[in-house]
Design a protein around this motif. Structure first.
Motif, PDB file in Angstrom:
ATOM      1  N   VAL A   9       0.847  -1.188   0.000  1.00 46.99           N
ATOM      2  CA  VAL A   9       0.000   0.000   0.000  1.00 46.99           C
ATOM      3  C   VAL A   9       0.885   1.241   0.000  1.00 46.99           C
ATOM      4  N   GLU A  10       0.334   2.298  -0.568  1.00 43.08           N
ATOM      5  CA  GLU A  10       0.949   3.619  -0.460  1.00 43.08           C
ATOM      6  C   GLU A  10      -0.067   4.549   0.172  1.00 43.08           C
ATOM      7  N   PHE A  11       0.362   5.242   1.224  1.00 42.96           N
ATOM      8  CA  PHE A  11      -0.506   6.186   1.912  1.00 42.96           C
ATOM      9  C   PHE A  11      -0.343   7.556   1.249  1.00 42.96           C
ATOM     10  N   GLN A  12      -1.445   8.124   0.824  1.00 44.47           N
ATOM     11  CA  GLN A  12      -1.382   9.400   0.124  1.00 44.47           C
ATOM     12  C   GLN A  12      -1.988  10.498   0.992  1.00 44.47           C
ATOM     13  N   LYS A  13      -3.160  10.973   0.719  1.00 47.87           N
ATOM     14  CA  LYS A  13      -3.728  12.060   1.514  1.00 47.87           C
ATOM     15  C   LYS A  13      -4.286  11.522   2.833  1.00 47.87           C
ATOM     16  N   PRO A  14      -3.979  12.165   3.984  1.00 51.09           N
ATOM     17  CA  PRO A  14      -4.506  11.684   5.266  1.00 51.09           C
ATOM     18  C   PRO A  14      -6.033  11.723   5.312  1.00 51.09           C
ATOM     19  N   ILE A  15      -6.613  10.820   6.085  1.00 47.66           N
ATOM     20  CA  ILE A  15      -8.062  10.784   6.298  1.00 47.66           C
ATOM     21  C   ILE A  15      -8.378  11.576   7.560  1.00 47.66           C
ATOM     22  N   ALA A  34     -11.618   9.871  -1.284  1.00 42.69           N
ATOM     23  CA  ALA A  34     -12.517  10.805  -0.623  1.00 42.69           C
ATOM     24  C   ALA A  34     -13.933  10.638  -1.166  1.00 42.69           C
ATOM     25  N   ALA A  35     -14.929  10.845  -0.310  1.00 39.09           N
ATOM     26  CA  ALA A  35     -16.318  10.662  -0.733  1.00 39.09           C
ATOM     27  C   ALA A  35     -16.801  11.801  -1.610  1.00 39.09           C
ATOM     28  N   ARG A  36     -16.215  12.987  -1.460  1.00 44.68           N
ATOM     29  CA  ARG A  36     -16.703  14.144  -2.212  1.00 44.68           C
ATOM     30  C   ARG A  36     -15.658  14.663  -3.194  1.00 44.68           C
ATOM     31  N   LYS A  37     -14.474  14.985  -2.722  1.00 44.53           N
ATOM     32  CA  LYS A  37     -13.453  15.538  -3.592  1.00 44.53           C
ATOM     33  C   LYS A  37     -12.681  14.404  -4.276  1.00 44.53           C
ATOM     34  N   PRO A  38     -12.207  14.611  -5.495  1.00 39.87           N
ATOM     35  CA  PRO A  38     -11.461  13.561  -6.211  1.00 39.87           C
ATOM     36  C   PRO A  38     -10.026  13.446  -5.712  1.00 39.87           C
ATOM     37  N   SER A  39      -9.847  12.811  -4.572  1.00 39.18           N
ATOM     38  CA  SER A  39      -8.507  12.623  -4.017  1.00 39.18           C
ATOM     39  C   SER A  39      -8.388  11.215  -3.445  1.00 39.18           C
ATOM     40  N   THR A  40      -7.160  10.704  -3.408  1.00 42.24           N
ATOM     41  CA  THR A  40      -6.893   9.342  -2.967  1.00 42.24           C
ATOM     42  C   THR A  40      -6.208   9.351  -1.613  1.00 42.24           C
ATOM     43  N   HIS A  41      -6.709   8.524  -0.713  1.00 40.63           N
ATOM     44  CA  HIS A  41      -6.087   8.362   0.608  1.00 40.63           C
ATOM     45  C   HIS A  41      -5.110   7.206   0.627  1.00 40.63           C
ATOM     46  N   LEU A  42      -5.464   6.114  -0.039  1.00 40.47           N
ATOM     47  CA  LEU A  42      -4.621   4.909  -0.044  1.00 40.47           C
ATOM     48  C   LEU A  42      -4.842   4.164  -1.340  1.00 40.47           C
ATOM     49  N   VAL A  43      -3.787   3.599  -1.866  1.00 36.94           N
ATOM     50  CA  VAL A  43      -3.889   2.684  -2.994  1.00 36.94           C
ATOM     51  C   VAL A  43      -3.094   1.436  -2.651  1.00 36.94           C
ATOM     52  N   GLY A  44      -3.599   0.276  -3.052  1.00 33.82           N
ATOM     53  CA  GLY A  44      -2.926  -0.966  -2.678  1.00 33.82           C
ATOM     54  C   GLY A  44      -3.056  -2.038  -3.738  1.00 33.82           C
ATOM     55  N   ARG A  45      -2.194  -3.052  -3.577  1.00 34.29           N
ATOM     56  CA  ARG A  45      -2.190  -4.166  -4.531  1.00 34.29           C
ATOM     57  C   ARG A  45      -1.863  -5.453  -3.797  1.00 34.29           C
ATOM     58  N   ILE A  46      -2.619  -6.497  -4.083  1.00 32.93           N
ATOM     59  CA  ILE A  46      -2.417  -7.820  -3.480  1.00 32.93           C
ATOM     60  C   ILE A  46      -2.052  -8.796  -4.585  1.00 32.93           C
ATOM     61  N   SER A  47      -0.961  -9.531  -4.390  1.00 32.28           N
ATOM     62  CA  SER A  47      -0.582 -10.555  -5.357  1.00 32.28           C
ATOM     63  C   SER A  47      -0.259 -11.842  -4.604  1.00 32.28           C
ATOM     64  N   ALA A  48      -0.718 -12.954  -5.133  1.00 30.90           N
ATOM     65  CA  ALA A  48      -0.480 -14.252  -4.501  1.00 30.90           C
ATOM     66  C   ALA A  48       1.005 -14.590  -4.547  1.00 30.90           C
TER      67      ALA A  48
END
Length: 292
Positions: free
Chosen positions: A248-254, A277-291
């Motif tokens: 995961v990468e942490f981007q904008k704080p919640i 974010a529920a209203r503004k187009p911003s990302t708090h976290l993005v992640g990726r899962i691989s086996a």
């Protein structure tokens, strides 16, 4: 390499105080308090025979949203390592003062699930101090072993803002990954940071109350990054393999209280997920899962 062993987890309360001291004017520059090394400590911290308290696990599962099973959530061994992380970061041989560090990324590899009734050994060290365009990065490397077999590993990447940075990073893990669109809303209470702090020991003031967060430049208290990662994995719990890596990468704080949106998609054995974010187009976290 020097190894320092602990019979039990160090108390986090005095470690939090020790973490704040370098940020205090004048006091922060005193010998024995000041950080600023150009290398990482030549030090390994370890705990052996770590067991799981079922009541603590139940509280963790409740706060993070995991269903009860006979194995530990992949994020749970981080609980056993957190006090060792704090001990390492408050050592003056650590290159940065803890206050002001940003938890930028986190990678966990679960080679196999750890059963609740198993004991495991935890080891923590620092590595790979390197440049970033806006400062420097350093990794905390953590592993958990059962009977000498490494069953769980974690890389915690910390960012220190400064003028030293000049080089672009080489292949950041999630550089080209975007958070999927989602429809699942998480409504987060203002007390979430305090609830997670009670089970994790991470009582960083930025997570606790608006007034303590404002002292560090935030308009309100913010959610813990590791809670956000855990809650995302809890949302995907019935789709997780026994062995996998989750970045995961942490981007904008919640900011708390608040409402965020969780989304995920799976393609070819890889699951991508994100919190936006529920209203503004911003990302708090993005992640990726691989086996694995």
């Amino acid at each position: 390499m020097t190894t320092r062993s602990f019979d039990k987890a160090p108390s986090t309360a005095p470690l939090m105080l020790k973490a704040v001291l370098p940020a205090i004017p004048v006091i922060g520059g005193l010998p024995g308090i000041k950080h600023g090394s150009s290398t990482v400590p030549d030090l390994v911290l370890e705990r052996r025979g770590v067991g799981t308290d079922p009541k603590h696990l139940e509280r963790y599962n409740e706060v993070c949203g995991f269903a009860r099973t006979d194995t530990l959530p992949a994020t749970y061994p981080h609980m056993a390592a957190f006090a060792l992380h704090m001990t390492l970061m408050t050592d003056t041989a650590f290159p940065f003062a803890p206050v002001g560090l940003v938890h930028l990324r986190n990678r966990i590899t679960q080679h196999r699930p750890i059963r609740i009734d198993e004991t495991f050994d935890v080891s923590v060290t620092a590595a790979d101090l390197r440049s970033h365009p806006k400062g420097r990065l350093v990794d905390l490397l953590t592993s958990a072993s059962v009977g000498g077999e490494v069953v769980w590993e974690e890389v915690t990447t910390l960012f220190s803002r400064g003028r030293e940075g000049a080089e672009e990073e080489t292949s950041p893990p999630l550089a080209s990954v975007e958070a999927p669109e989602g429809v699942v809303q998480w409504k987060l209470g203002g007390d979430l940071g305090r609830r997670y702090a009670a089970v994790s020991g991470d009582r960083n003031p930025i997570h606790l109350y608006p007034i303590t967060a404002k002292a560090f430049g935030f308009p309100r208290n913010i959610a813990h990054g590791m809670w956000t990662k855990a809650h995302a994995l809890a949302a995907l719990q019935n789709r997780l393999p026994d062995a996998y890596t989750v970045d995961v990468e942490f981007q904008k704080p919640i900011l708390l209280p608040g409402t965020v949106v969780f989304g995920s998609r799976s393609d070819g054995g890889v699951t991508t997920f994100g919190v936006t974010a529920a209203r503004k187009p911003s990302t708090h976290l993005v992640g990726r899962i691989s086996a694995s």
